[in-house]
Design a protein around this motif. Structure first.
Motif, PDB file in Angstrom:
ATOM      1  N   LEU A  43       0.833  -1.206   0.000  1.00 52.00           N
ATOM      2  CA  LEU A  43       0.000   0.000   0.000  1.00 52.00           C
ATOM      3  C   LEU A  43       0.868   1.256   0.000  1.00 52.00           C
ATOM      4  O   LEU A  43       0.627   2.186  -0.778  1.00 52.00           O
ATOM      5  CB  LEU A  43      -0.929  -0.004   1.214  1.00 52.00           C
ATOM      6  N   LEU A  44       1.876   1.286   0.852  1.00 52.83           N
ATOM      7  CA  LEU A  44       2.769   2.448   0.905  1.00 52.83           C
ATOM      8  C   LEU A  44       3.462   2.680  -0.440  1.00 52.83           C
ATOM      9  O   LEU A  44       3.579   3.822  -0.903  1.00 52.83           O
ATOM     10  CB  LEU A  44       3.821   2.272   2.008  1.00 52.83           C
ATOM     11  N   CYS A  45       3.930   1.609  -1.058  1.00 49.03           N
ATOM     12  CA  CYS A  45       4.619   1.741  -2.350  1.00 49.03           C
ATOM     13  C   CYS A  45       3.678   2.239  -3.442  1.00 49.03           C
ATOM     14  O   CYS A  45       4.109   2.903  -4.382  1.00 49.03           O
ATOM     15  CB  CYS A  45       5.245   0.416  -2.756  1.00 49.03           C
ATOM     16  N   ALA A  87       9.494   0.551   3.085  1.00 53.85           N
ATOM     17  CA  ALA A  87       8.525  -0.421   2.562  1.00 53.85           C
ATOM     18  C   ALA A  87       9.153  -1.257   1.443  1.00 53.85           C
ATOM     19  O   ALA A  87       8.995  -2.483   1.409  1.00 53.85           O
ATOM     20  CB  ALA A  87       7.278   0.292   2.067  1.00 53.85           C
ATOM     21  N   LEU A  88       9.877  -0.604   0.544  1.00 54.63           N
ATOM     22  CA  LEU A  88      10.553  -1.339  -0.535  1.00 54.63           C
ATOM     23  C   LEU A  88      11.593  -2.303   0.033  1.00 54.63           C
ATOM     24  O   LEU A  88      11.718  -3.440  -0.427  1.00 54.63           O
ATOM     25  CB  LEU A  88      11.220  -0.367  -1.507  1.00 54.63           C
ATOM     26  N   SER A  89      12.332  -1.835   1.031  1.00 56.32           N
ATOM     27  CA  SER A  89      13.352  -2.687   1.655  1.00 56.32           C
ATOM     28  C   SER A  89      12.715  -3.890   2.344  1.00 56.32           C
ATOM     29  O   SER A  89      13.232  -5.004   2.266  1.00 56.32           O
ATOM     30  CB  SER A  89      14.163  -1.888   2.675  1.00 56.32           C
ATOM     31  N   TYR A  90      11.595  -3.674   3.010  1.00 56.04           N
ATOM     32  CA  TYR A  90      10.892  -4.772   3.671  1.00 56.04           C
ATOM     33  C   TYR A  90      10.445  -5.809   2.646  1.00 56.04           C
ATOM     34  O   TYR A  90      10.637  -7.017   2.844  1.00 56.04           O
ATOM     35  CB  TYR A  90       9.684  -4.237   4.445  1.00 56.04           C
ATOM     36  N   GLU A  97      10.454 -10.322  -2.345  1.00 47.74           N
ATOM     37  CA  GLU A  97       9.673  -9.997  -3.531  1.00 47.74           C
ATOM     38  C   GLU A  97      10.471  -9.122  -4.509  1.00 47.74           C
ATOM     39  O   GLU A  97      11.379  -8.402  -4.121  1.00 47.74           O
ATOM     40  CB  GLU A  97       8.396  -9.258  -3.133  1.00 47.74           C
ATOM     41  N   ASP A  98      10.067  -9.195  -5.748  1.00 49.90           N
ATOM     42  CA  ASP A  98      10.626  -8.338  -6.788  1.00 49.90           C
ATOM     43  C   ASP A  98       9.847  -7.033  -6.771  1.00 49.90           C
ATOM     44  O   ASP A  98       8.628  -7.024  -6.937  1.00 49.90           O
ATOM     45  CB  ASP A  98      10.491  -9.021  -8.148  1.00 49.90           C
ATOM     46  N   VAL A  99      10.527  -5.897  -6.562  1.00 45.37           N
ATOM     47  CA  VAL A  99       9.853  -4.595  -6.439  1.00 45.37           C
ATOM     48  C   VAL A  99      10.075  -3.719  -7.664  1.00 45.37           C
ATOM     49  O   VAL A  99       9.827  -2.523  -7.605  1.00 45.37           O
ATOM     50  CB  VAL A  99      10.297  -3.863  -5.158  1.00 45.37           C
ATOM     51  N   THR A 100      10.492  -4.308  -8.769  1.00 45.33           N
ATOM     52  CA  THR A 100      10.760  -3.486  -9.955  1.00 45.33           C
ATOM     53  C   THR A 100       9.498  -2.779 -10.469  1.00 45.33           C
ATOM     54  O   THR A 100       9.610  -1.759 -11.128  1.00 45.33           O
ATOM     55  CB  THR A 100      11.386  -4.325 -11.090  1.00 45.33           C
ATOM     56  N   CYS A 101       8.331  -3.290 -10.155  1.00 45.74           N
ATOM     57  CA  CYS A 101       7.105  -2.621 -10.596  1.00 45.74           C
ATOM     58  C   CYS A 101       6.900  -1.292  -9.866  1.00 45.74           C
ATOM     59  O   CYS A 101       6.125  -0.456 -10.327  1.00 45.74           O
ATOM     60  CB  CYS A 101       5.894  -3.519 -10.393  1.00 45.74           C
TER      61      CYS A 101
END
Length: 104
Positions: A43-45, A87-90, A97-101
């Protein structure tokens, strides 16, 4: 003579000494938000933009107007960016998880 020290070790970006003292409690509160839930991190991202929004020049009735970047108007900009980073680091470090999106 005692000097005031400020511990910003948990902050993403160091503060300027001229910070507004009225906003200090709110800044500390935002900096203290723990990201420990996968859904909350997503949600934060999603709700915190990855870059400063729309700085542009517009022409209206023959006059040119400059709209500043919104991050310059937000007194909690650095704290929200730090929260997004946490949030991304978590999601990456804890959830794997992959956070590239979420990366611009």
């Amino acid at each position: 003579m005692a000097t005031a020290t400020h511990d910003h070790s948990h902050s993403f970006i160091p503060r300027e000494p001229s910070d507004n003292k009225l906003l200090a409690p709110l800044r500390r509160w935002v900096d203290g938000i723990e990201v420990g839930d996968r859904r909350f991190a997503h949600l934060l991202c999603k709700i915190i933009p990855c870059q400063c929004a729309f700085e542009r020049d517009i022409s209206l009735f023959g006059r040119k107007y400059h709209i500043p970047a919104l991050c310059k108007l937000n007194p909690l900009y650095y704290e929200t960016i730090g929260l997004r980073f946490r949030a991304l680091s978590y999601l990456t470090d804890v959830c794997g998880e992959d956070v590239t999106c979420y990366i611009c």
